[in-house]
Design a protein around this motif. Structure first.
Motif, mmCIF file in Angstrom:
data_model
loop_
_atom_site.group_PDB
_atom_site.id
_atom_site.type_symbol
_atom_site.label_atom_id
_atom_site.label_comp_id
_atom_site.label_asym_id
_atom_site.label_seq_id
_atom_site.Cartn_x
_atom_site.Cartn_y
_atom_site.Cartn_z
ATOM 1 N N GLU A 84 -10.413 18.179 3.965
ATOM 2 C CA GLU A 84 -8.990 18.486 3.528
ATOM 3 C C GLU A 84 -8.330 17.775 2.786
ATOM 4 O OE1 GLU A 84 -6.591 19.469 7.163
ATOM 5 O OE2 GLU A 84 -8.002 20.805 7.894
ATOM 6 N N PRO A 85 -7.703 18.172 1.675
ATOM 7 C CA PRO A 85 -6.607 17.090 0.961
ATOM 8 C C PRO A 85 -5.600 16.527 1.494
ATOM 9 C CG PRO A 85 -6.172 19.683 0.410
ATOM 10 C CD PRO A 85 -7.228 19.757 1.437
ATOM 11 N N VAL A 86 -5.536 15.485 1.083
ATOM 12 C CA VAL A 86 -4.495 14.382 1.740
ATOM 13 C C VAL A 86 -3.757 13.782 0.524
ATOM 14 C CG1 VAL A 86 -3.972 12.530 3.037
ATOM 15 C CG2 VAL A 86 -5.920 14.118 3.908
ATOM 16 N N ARG A 87 -2.542 13.722 0.844
ATOM 17 C CA ARG A 87 -1.518 13.225 -0.037
ATOM 18 C C ARG A 87 -1.154 11.884 0.174
ATOM 19 N NH1 ARG A 87 2.194 16.683 -4.025
ATOM 20 N NH2 ARG A 87 0.036 16.716 -5.011
ATOM 21 N N LEU A 88 -1.461 10.574 -0.734
ATOM 22 C CA LEU A 88 -0.939 9.470 -0.137
ATOM 23 C C LEU A 88 0.161 9.085 -1.143
ATOM 24 C CD1 LEU A 88 -4.320 7.395 -0.057
ATOM 25 C CD2 LEU A 88 -3.212 8.589 1.613
ATOM 26 N N LEU A 89 1.329 8.640 -0.707
ATOM 27 C CA LEU A 89 2.522 8.093 -1.344
ATOM 28 C C LEU A 89 2.574 6.526 -1.447
ATOM 29 C CD1 LEU A 89 5.137 10.300 0.284
ATOM 30 C CD2 LEU A 89 3.826 10.526 -1.767
ATOM 31 N N LEU A 90 1.992 5.948 -2.440
ATOM 32 C CA LEU A 90 2.048 4.559 -2.469
ATOM 33 C C LEU A 90 3.200 3.806 -3.172
ATOM 34 C CD1 LEU A 90 -1.623 4.728 -4.279
ATOM 35 C CD2 LEU A 90 -1.092 4.975 -1.699
ATOM 36 N N ILE B 24 0.726 10.943 3.846
ATOM 37 C CA ILE B 24 0.578 9.643 4.128
ATOM 38 C C ILE B 24 1.316 8.658 3.452
ATOM 39 C CG2 ILE B 24 -0.719 7.676 5.118
ATOM 40 C CD1 ILE B 24 -2.883 9.985 5.641
ATOM 41 N N ARG B 25 2.228 7.782 3.859
ATOM 42 C CA ARG B 25 2.672 6.735 3.065
ATOM 43 C C ARG B 25 2.125 5.469 3.325
ATOM 44 N NH1 ARG B 25 8.186 6.206 0.707
ATOM 45 N NH2 ARG B 25 8.448 8.043 1.606
ATOM 46 N N VAL B 26 1.692 4.883 2.329
ATOM 47 C CA VAL B 26 0.913 3.695 2.360
ATOM 48 C C VAL B 26 1.666 2.575 1.580
ATOM 49 C CG1 VAL B 26 -0.970 2.436 1.629
ATOM 50 C CG2 VAL B 26 -1.430 4.781 2.472
ATOM 51 N N THR B 27 1.950 1.564 2.288
ATOM 52 C CA THR B 27 2.818 0.431 1.657
ATOM 53 C C THR B 27 2.142 -0.805 1.526
ATOM 54 O OG1 THR B 27 4.840 1.390 2.669
ATOM 55 C CG2 THR B 27 5.019 -0.950 1.905
ATOM 56 N N GLY B 28 2.071 -1.534 0.502
ATOM 57 C CA GLY B 28 1.103 -2.692 0.275
ATOM 58 C C GLY B 28 2.081 -4.167 0.703
ATOM 59 N N HIS B 29 1.635 -4.645 1.480
ATOM 60 C CA HIS B 29 1.905 -6.147 1.808
ATOM 61 C C HIS B 29 1.246 -7.206 1.482
ATOM 62 C CE1 HIS B 29 5.338 -4.278 4.611
ATOM 63 N NE2 HIS B 29 4.382 -3.258 4.678
ATOM 64 N N GLN B 30 1.660 -8.625 1.471
ATOM 65 C CA GLN B 30 0.668 -9.644 1.472
ATOM 66 C C GLN B 30 0.402 -9.973 2.589
ATOM 67 O OE1 GLN B 30 3.438 -12.211 -1.010
ATOM 68 N NE2 GLN B 30 1.856 -12.051 -2.723
ATOM 69 N N TRP B 31 -1.004 -9.785 3.121
ATOM 70 C CA TRP B 31 -1.776 -9.031 2.523
ATOM 71 C C TRP B 31 -2.499 -7.977 3.551
ATOM 72 C CZ3 TRP B 31 -0.878 -14.096 1.775
ATOM 73 C CH2 TRP B 31 -0.723 -14.669 0.213
ATOM 74 N N TRP B 32 -1.704 -6.857 3.605
ATOM 75 C CA TRP B 32 -2.184 -5.918 4.560
ATOM 76 C C TRP B 32 -1.547 -4.680 4.120
ATOM 77 C CZ3 TRP B 32 1.406 -3.604 8.061
ATOM 78 C CH2 TRP B 32 2.796 -4.281 7.895
ATOM 79 N N TRP B 33 -1.796 -3.553 4.898
ATOM 80 C CA TRP B 33 -1.406 -2.186 4.416
ATOM 81 C C TRP B 33 -0.573 -1.562 5.605
ATOM 82 C CZ3 TRP B 33 -2.954 -1.131 -0.481
ATOM 83 C CH2 TRP B 33 -3.992 -1.877 -0.985
ATOM 84 N N GLU B 34 0.273 -0.942 5.270
ATOM 85 C CA GLU B 34 1.007 -0.415 6.281
ATOM 86 C C GLU B 34 0.984 1.235 5.945
ATOM 87 O OE1 GLU B 34 5.874 0.727 7.524
ATOM 88 O OE2 GLU B 34 5.332 -1.200 6.239
ATOM 89 N N VAL B 35 0.605 1.740 7.080
ATOM 90 C CA VAL B 35 0.222 3.363 6.844
ATOM 91 C C VAL B 35 1.238 4.262 7.778
ATOM 92 C CG1 VAL B 35 -1.551 4.984 7.185
ATOM 93 C CG2 VAL B 35 -2.266 2.412 6.644
ATOM 94 N N ARG B 36 1.761 5.056 7.243
ATOM 95 C CA ARG B 36 3.023 5.748 7.900
ATOM 96 C C ARG B 36 2.444 7.485 7.714
ATOM 97 N NH1 ARG B 36 8.723 5.834 9.393
ATOM 98 N NH2 ARG B 36 9.664 7.782 8.759
ATOM 99 N N TYR B 37 2.351 8.188 8.691
ATOM 100 C CA TYR B 37 2.009 9.680 8.773
ATOM 101 C C TYR B 37 3.210 10.202 8.950
ATOM 102 C CZ TYR B 37 -3.081 8.252 9.328
ATOM 103 O OH TYR B 37 -4.049 7.802 9.313
ATOM 104 N N GLU B 38 3.588 10.956 7.845
ATOM 105 C CA GLU B 38 4.848 11.680 7.904
ATOM 106 C C GLU B 38 4.650 12.958 8.440
ATOM 107 O OE1 GLU B 38 7.282 10.340 6.605
ATOM 108 O OE2 GLU B 38 6.712 8.947 5.026
ATOM 109 N N ASP B 39 5.730 13.293 9.025
ATOM 110 C CA ASP B 39 5.694 14.831 9.923
ATOM 111 C C ASP B 39 6.894 15.336 9.871
ATOM 112 O OD1 ASP B 39 3.473 16.391 11.735
ATOM 113 O OD2 ASP B 39 5.588 16.464 12.595
#
Length: 337
Positions: A158-164, A124-139
């Motif tokens: 289950e383990p999950v990898r976050l790309l920040l 999951i790619r998590v992108t920080g914005h002022q002031w909220w989180w964008e969450v993108r599930y990769e596939d």
């Protein structure tokens, strides 16, 4: 007086221990990463407490000892000097051993944390914005890539990898019950591996001061059984359904004609903005404005009518709507589940 002091001490202990549990406490671990960190915290705290007690004893002992009566203060005592030197050498040696030991503990803890996501099937790619989180599930299948906001659903156990990463300033992602904190830096990707031992809702927070609304930049990680998580993902991939009433239809028309369409995306409609949260299934979320408001019809209306009153400094502009238009817009958005 004694009873009052005892009651006060007991109350203080209860209040102190309450801070060791809850859905946003590093001392209430719900995953292997948090458990490793909590063990380190308790071990370091206990060791430092023991050291402090020993140091206080070492300081108090000579102060409480009376000098020998009639002893000449300028006469050297070779035996006493030798004992003092031996104490200093032992203390320095123990200090070196403790420092090396704590360093090794930290090293092995980091190695344990790094191994958590070695076989992660979900990224999951998590992108920080002022002031909220964008969450993108990769596939690997482009049609199954999902973008949402502020809530992160994961399969429990289950383990999950976050790309920040970040698009503006440095943020810091921290869900205390599941992991340690890690910065989100513009132009750079940091990797954080998490795992929830069991289903539950775990609150997170931006832990790096990032501007006026830093305190209102929360997130929720929702751990679910694998079957429920898969069903959620499949449902989120679907476009928004048609408005369920004439009022909601009027709200959709308003949304597509006002500035909202320039910033937000709603799947299944011409709205394709990418600079603000995706609203395709906004009503299925628990909160609005990154945890600032609980999800309800009234709070949706409040957020649309006066975003600066709810979250001063946010980048959402005020959209001029009369009462009927506001009700129609709210009817449309609360149907996006």
């Amino acid at each position: 007086m004694k009873r009052l002091a005892s009651t006060g001490f007991g109350t203080a202990c209860v209040l102190f221990l309450q801070g060791c549990s809850g859905w946003q406490s590093a001392l209430d671990p719900k995953g292997p990463a948090a458990s490793e960190l909590a063990w380190l915290i308790w071990f370091f705290t206990a060791l430092c407490a023991v050291i402090w007690v020993l140091v206080m004893i070492a300081l108090a002992t000579p102060l409480m000892m009376r000098s020998r009566d009639g002893a000449e203060p300028l006469v050297l005592d070779a035996g006493a000097d030798h004992r003092k030197l031996r104490v200093v050498v032992i203390a320095v040696g123990l200090t070196a051993v403790i420092v090396v030991g704590l360093t090794l503990l930290s090293f092995f803890a980091n190695r344990t944390l790094a191994a958590i996501g070695s076989d992660a099937a979900l990224t999951i790619r998590v992108t920080g914005h002022q002031w909220w989180w964008e969450v993108r599930y990769e596939d690997a299948t482009p049609s199954r890539i999902l973008t949402t906001a502020n809530e992160i659903h994961i399969p429990a156990g289950e383990p999950v990898r976050l790309l920040l990463t970040s698009t503006d300033v440095i943020h810091s992602f921290w869900v205390p019950s599941l992991s340690g904190k890690l910065d989100l830096i513009p132009g750079h990707i940091n990797v954080l591996d998490i795992k929830a031992d069991k289903p539950g809702v775990y609150r997170g927070q931006c832990a790096e001061f990032c501007g006026a609304q830093h305190a209102n930049m929360g997130t929720f990680i929702i751990a679910e059984p694998k079957e429920k998580f898969d069903a959620w993902w499949n449902d989120q991939l679907q476009p928004s359904g048609p408005p369920a009433s004439d009022e909601a239809k009027a709200g959709e028309d308003l949304f597509l004609k006002r500035p909202c369409v320039m910033c937000h995306r709603i799947g299944g409609t011409p709205a394709g903005g990418t600079i603000a949260p995706d609203l395709t299934h906004i009503a299925s979320r628990r909160t609005l404005a990154a945890g600032t408001l609980t999800m309800s019809r009234g709070n949706i209306a409040a957020w649309i009518a006066d975003p600066q009153g709810v979250k001063p400094g946010s980048h959402m502009p005020v959209v001029e709507l009369n009462g009927d238009e506001l009700n129609a817009m709210v009817a449309y958005l609360e149907g996006l589940k």
